[in-house]
Each structure stands twice: as structure tokens, then as C-alpha cells.
Design a protein around this motif. Structure first.
Motif, PDB file in Angstrom:
ATOM      1  N   CYS A   1       0.824  -1.217   0.000  1.00 50.43           N
ATOM      2  CA  CYS A   1       0.000   0.000   0.000  1.00 50.43           C
ATOM      3  C   CYS A   1       0.853   1.260   0.000  1.00 50.43           C
ATOM      4  O   CYS A   1       1.915   1.306   0.634  1.00 50.43           O
ATOM      5  CB  CYS A   1      -0.921   0.027   1.224  1.00 50.43           C
ATOM      6  SG  CYS A   1      -2.213  -1.211   1.101  1.00 50.43           S
ATOM      7  N   PHE A   2       0.382   2.253  -0.718  1.00 45.17           N
ATOM      8  CA  PHE A   2       1.087   3.530  -0.818  1.00 45.17           C
ATOM      9  C   PHE A   2       0.096   4.675  -0.687  1.00 45.17           C
ATOM     10  O   PHE A   2      -1.040   4.580  -1.158  1.00 45.17           O
ATOM     11  CB  PHE A   2       1.809   3.634  -2.171  1.00 45.17           C
ATOM     12  CG  PHE A   2       2.813   2.537  -2.353  1.00 45.17           C
ATOM     13  CD1 PHE A   2       4.084   2.649  -1.823  1.00 45.17           C
ATOM     14  CD2 PHE A   2       2.463   1.361  -2.995  1.00 45.17           C
ATOM     15  CE1 PHE A   2       5.003   1.615  -1.950  1.00 45.17           C
ATOM     16  CE2 PHE A   2       3.368   0.321  -3.126  1.00 45.17           C
ATOM     17  CZ  PHE A   2       4.647   0.451  -2.601  1.00 45.17           C
ATOM     18  N   ASN A   3       0.548   5.736  -0.035  1.00 45.94           N
ATOM     19  CA  ASN A   3      -0.246   6.955   0.055  1.00 45.94           C
ATOM     20  C   ASN A   3       0.752   8.105   0.020  1.00 45.94           C
ATOM     21  O   ASN A   3       1.271   8.530   1.042  1.00 45.94           O
ATOM     22  CB  ASN A   3      -1.065   6.974   1.351  1.00 45.94           C
ATOM     23  CG  ASN A   3      -2.133   8.047   1.332  1.00 45.94           C
ATOM     24  OD1 ASN A   3      -2.004   9.057   0.628  1.00 45.94           O
ATOM     25  ND2 ASN A   3      -3.191   7.851   2.088  1.00 45.94           N
ATOM     26  N   THR A   4       1.047   8.584  -1.181  1.00 45.64           N
ATOM     27  CA  THR A   4       2.123   9.566  -1.345  1.00 45.64           C
ATOM     28  C   THR A   4       1.649  10.951  -0.914  1.00 45.64           C
ATOM     29  O   THR A   4       0.467  11.286  -1.030  1.00 45.64           O
ATOM     30  CB  THR A   4       2.606   9.614  -2.806  1.00 45.64           C
ATOM     31  OG1 THR A   4       1.527  10.056  -3.643  1.00 45.64           O
ATOM     32  CG2 THR A   4       3.067   8.245  -3.268  1.00 45.64           C
TER      33      THR A   4
ATOM     34  N   GLU B   1       3.814   6.984  -9.122  1.00 52.02           N
ATOM     35  CA  GLU B   1       2.481   7.525  -8.778  1.00 52.02           C
ATOM     36  C   GLU B   1       2.217   8.772  -9.620  1.00 52.02           C
ATOM     37  O   GLU B   1       3.049   9.681  -9.662  1.00 52.02           O
ATOM     38  CB  GLU B   1       2.460   7.866  -7.279  1.00 52.02           C
ATOM     39  CG  GLU B   1       1.198   8.553  -6.802  1.00 52.02           C
ATOM     40  CD  GLU B   1      -0.029   7.665  -6.968  1.00 52.02           C
ATOM     41  OE1 GLU B   1      -0.751   7.867  -7.981  1.00 52.02           O
ATOM     42  OE2 GLU B   1      -0.260   6.798  -6.102  1.00 52.02           O
TER      43      GLU B   1
ATOM     44  N   LYS C   1      -1.710  11.253  -3.258  1.00 50.95           N
ATOM     45  CA  LYS C   1      -2.381  11.839  -2.088  1.00 50.95           C
ATOM     46  C   LYS C   1      -3.602  11.026  -1.684  1.00 50.95           C
ATOM     47  O   LYS C   1      -4.567  11.575  -1.145  1.00 50.95           O
ATOM     48  CB  LYS C   1      -2.781  13.302  -2.336  1.00 50.95           C
ATOM     49  CG  LYS C   1      -1.591  14.221  -2.655  1.00 50.95           C
ATOM     50  CD  LYS C   1      -2.056  15.658  -2.751  1.00 50.95           C
ATOM     51  CE  LYS C   1      -0.905  16.571  -3.136  1.00 50.95           C
ATOM     52  NZ  LYS C   1      -1.309  17.981  -3.208  1.00 50.95           N
ATOM     53  N   ARG C   2      -3.597   9.733  -2.031  1.00 49.06           N
ATOM     54  CA  ARG C   2      -4.655   8.838  -1.553  1.00 49.06           C
ATOM     55  C   ARG C   2      -4.116   7.412  -1.580  1.00 49.06           C
ATOM     56  O   ARG C   2      -3.120   7.136  -2.226  1.00 49.06           O
ATOM     57  CB  ARG C   2      -5.927   8.956  -2.393  1.00 49.06           C
ATOM     58  CG  ARG C   2      -5.714   8.778  -3.871  1.00 49.06           C
ATOM     59  CD  ARG C   2      -6.841   9.472  -4.665  1.00 49.06           C
ATOM     60  NE  ARG C   2      -6.611   9.353  -6.093  1.00 49.06           N
ATOM     61  CZ  ARG C   2      -7.115   8.405  -6.876  1.00 49.06           C
ATOM     62  NH1 ARG C   2      -7.882   7.459  -6.353  1.00 49.06           N
ATOM     63  NH2 ARG C   2      -6.857   8.363  -8.164  1.00 49.06           N
ATOM     64  N   LYS C   3      -4.795   6.514  -0.876  1.00 45.16           N
ATOM     65  CA  LYS C   3      -4.313   5.146  -0.719  1.00 45.16           C
ATOM     66  C   LYS C   3      -4.415   4.387  -2.039  1.00 45.16           C
ATOM     67  O   LYS C   3      -5.482   4.363  -2.659  1.00 45.16           O
ATOM     68  CB  LYS C   3      -5.140   4.438   0.363  1.00 45.16           C
ATOM     69  CG  LYS C   3      -4.562   3.085   0.749  1.00 45.16           C
ATOM     70  CD  LYS C   3      -5.482   2.318   1.700  1.00 45.16           C
ATOM     71  CE  LYS C   3      -5.102   0.839   1.698  1.00 45.16           C
ATOM     72  NZ  LYS C   3      -6.176  -0.017   2.225  1.00 45.16           N
ATOM     73  N   LYS C   4      -3.308   3.779  -2.444  1.00 47.57           N
ATOM     74  CA  LYS C   4      -3.327   2.961  -3.649  1.00 47.57           C
ATOM     75  C   LYS C   4      -2.503   1.704  -3.406  1.00 47.57           C
ATOM     76  O   LYS C   4      -1.668   1.659  -2.517  1.00 47.57           O
ATOM     77  CB  LYS C   4      -2.814   3.777  -4.832  1.00 47.57           C
ATOM     78  CG  LYS C   4      -3.828   4.868  -5.206  1.00 47.57           C
ATOM     79  CD  LYS C   4      -3.259   5.897  -6.150  1.00 47.57           C
ATOM     80  CE  LYS C   4      -3.543   5.569  -7.592  1.00 47.57           C
ATOM     81  NZ  LYS C   4      -3.176   6.713  -8.479  1.00 47.57           N
ATOM     82  N   ARG C   5      -2.778   0.679  -4.228  1.00 48.73           N
ATOM     83  CA  ARG C   5      -2.194  -0.631  -3.995  1.00 48.73           C
ATOM     84  C   ARG C   5      -1.374  -1.162  -5.154  1.00 48.73           C
ATOM     85  O   ARG C   5      -1.652  -0.841  -6.313  1.00 48.73           O
ATOM     86  CB  ARG C   5      -3.313  -1.633  -3.683  1.00 48.73           C
ATOM     87  CG  ARG C   5      -4.015  -1.390  -2.365  1.00 48.73           C
ATOM     88  CD  ARG C   5      -5.194  -2.325  -2.203  1.00 48.73           C
ATOM     89  NE  ARG C   5      -6.255  -2.042  -3.163  1.00 48.73           N
ATOM     90  CZ  ARG C   5      -7.118  -2.955  -3.625  1.00 48.73           C
ATOM     91  NH1 ARG C   5      -7.033  -4.204  -3.225  1.00 48.73           N
ATOM     92  NH2 ARG C   5      -8.036  -2.614  -4.501  1.00 48.73           N
TER      93      ARG C   5
END
Lengths: 138, 138, 138
Positions: A9-12, A122, A126-130
Motif C-alpha cells: 500500500c502507498f499513500n504519497t 504515482e 495523495k490517496r491510498k493505492k495498492r
């Protein structure tokens, strides 16, 4: 044949970002116990990429400038997708950089050349991504 | 599940080059003895590509001109990566053409359409570089 | 290890087209009975793509306009490949969008994020062309 699956999971904090995810992918490979096979690593979202290149900050800035030249964010009104959205450029940038990589697994390791590293790209953050890591083999 | 691995080596006489490597990949497949599965063929270096297209010299010149237009080599000073290096454009050209191909293996053959051929694309040559062929299947 | 193979056929009424082939690929997966593994879906022709993106018509028009800007069809005389042919731009457009996708199969389903859909991208249509679906796993 064995298989393994994990989501990263990433949330930049920025709209665009380039993150070296090689250590996390290697951790998945260790967890899987698979010694010979293929590893697939793909963005699960359509304004993000997984790609292999050099871990060098100057290059990442070059890639970012170049993508912005080939598929600029502004003016957002130039894209038909941007009716209620403003991320059409992210879909195009991801098309250049690619959705996925497939990596050979040999002797329990990512079978890489000297400078190959896996990146999450990305383009609408600025939001959760997988990101999906799936490994098949033995 | 069986697996097979081989490295192909290239040392081009020009900075950029496009080489049909289909015969070498087919030789790997024969050596492997694998009849059903997937074949991964990837550049092990980050300024080179493996891609599938037409074996037509005019097209290769078109591809080369087009890549040079989208990601020009000169002026080298336009890229931040080029501090002590001059190959940033090679990283970008490779991003367009891709790192790898995955090919279906059916009945012991590359499962190709009529004109599909595998190419090594070199964007920073005149030195030894490697391509990985990995096959899994039965 | 089990394997499955099928060809999908397309004959578009326009030179360029973007077709959501996810239902056909899912039907292949059901037919295969494979629950865990990898699915490869690739264009068998070199002026066509298989790619994953959003099923949104405005975006497809954006992609089409953008590809035409990066690799214009006209003037056809600008490309050396176009001696007796006029589809050099199709080879370049396909290079950007990619030949293939590899998709994880988990629990008998395409292991997709919320908006991922598989598209056939045609860049030299009005004739019969094929897409290969190959699945390996268990």
C-alpha cells in the motif's frame, strides 16, 4: 506449482512520486519461499505504474519532467476524461511507464542485472493505492 | 514445473542498435525442452529494451528517429542524470520501448502471430550488455 | 501445471479502435478452470496493443488524440516503413501502449484493482486480427 500473493500500500504526500519498492518485493519473495519461477508486480490502479530503472534521483526528476512534457497536467480542460476529474494526464503517463513488470526468480532471488530496481510510479497520489505482488513457481 | 535460464550477450558497434534475437531465443526454447509455458525475455540493463515488432529495416529507422524526437540525446545538459553520464536519453527511450516481453510457449514453439519477432533495442551501446531468457513450464 | 490457450478475433470497422475485452478474457479463464497462476493476453499483430486502463469513453478519445499527436498518421511519407504500406504510425502507437498484459489469477478470478479493465487497441484495422490468451497455473 506454488503461488504467493501480497498487496503493498502507498499513500504519497505529492501528486507524483517515484518510490523504490525493491526491498518490499524482495521481502515478499523471501516470505513465499519460491526458488524458481516468475514474479509479477503490477499497479492495481490505472494512474500508477510499476517499472524497472535506475535508483538515481536526477534520473527520476528527468523522467518526471519528460512525462509532464509528453502528457502535461495543465490545462486540465484539454482532456475529455476530465469531466469531474483532473487526472487524465496520469492515465497517459502510466501508459508510457507501464502497468507491470515480470521478473525471473532464480535461486530464490530476483534475477536482476547490476542496476535494475523496481519502482512504484504515482501519477495521481495523495490517496491510498495498492500494488500487487504475485509469484508462481517452486 | 521445469525452468530454464540463459543470458545472451551483446556489444554493439553503434550507440543505438536494433537486433533481431528471435533465432537465439528459439534456440534457448529448444535447449529447455519446455513444451507448454511462458518465456520471459528482458534486458538486464536499464538503457536497453527487449520488444516485439516487425523485422523491417525502414521501420527500425522510423523507430530510431521517433525515439530521438521524443527523447533527444542532445543537448546532454538538459538532463539532471547526466552529471558524469550522458545516457539519460537512453533511460527514457527504453521506458517507451519496454524492458521485457512475455511470450506464450505452445507445442514447444513461440506462440507468435505472422510477423512477430523479438528485438534487442540498444540505447547506450559500445559495451557488453546482457539479456535474460527465462522459461517456466512443462 | 495446467495450461490453456485461445485466440480472440477482431475486425474493426474503423482504422483505430479501443475495445473492452475483459468479458471475453474472463470467459477464457472460466473455461480453463485454472484457479491460481498467470494469464498472458497479447496482440498477435504488430500494429495492435493489449493494455489495461479505465473503461471510460472520454479517456479513450484522449488516448487516441494523444497517440495521434505523438505518432501522427499523416503525412505517411514521413516514415520509411511506408513504402507500399501506410501503417508505420500504427507500429509506433502500439510501442507506446504495449503488446501484452500479464494478469495474476487468484481464486479463479482476474486479480484486479477496482477500475482495471483489459482493452484491445487497434491501430491499423478494417481487417481480421487476433489476440492470444494463454493461462498457466493450477
Amino acid at each position: 506449482m506454488r503461488s504467493y500473493r501480497k498487496e503493498l500500500c502507498f499513500n504519497t504526500s505529492t501528486k507524483r512520486a517515484y518510490i523504490n519498492i525493491t526491498p518490499q518485493v524482495e521481502e515478499c519473495l523471501r516470505e513465499s519461499g519460491i526458488k524458481e519461477g516468475f514474479l509479477l508486480c503490477n499497479a492495481m490502479h490505472i494512474t500508477a505504474s510499476v517499472f524497472i530503472n535506475d535508483d538515481e534521483r536526477g534520473l527520476h526528476k528527468d523522467i518526471d519532467d519528460w512525462l509532464e512534457k509528453l502528457a502535461p497536467h495543465e490545462p486540465v480542460s484539454q482532456y475529455r476524461h476530465n469531466a469531474g476529474e483532473d487526472n487524465a494526464d496520469g492515465h497517459l503517463k502510466r501508459s508510457i511507464m507501464g502497468r507491470e513488470v515480470v521478473v525471473a526468480i532464480t535461486g530464490g532471488k530476483l534475477d536482476f542485472g547490476p542496476w535494475e530496481q523496481i519502482f512504484y510510479g504515482e501519477f495521481d497520489g495523495k490517496r491510498k493505492k495498492r500494488v500487487l505482488v504475485k509469484i508462481i513457481g517452486e
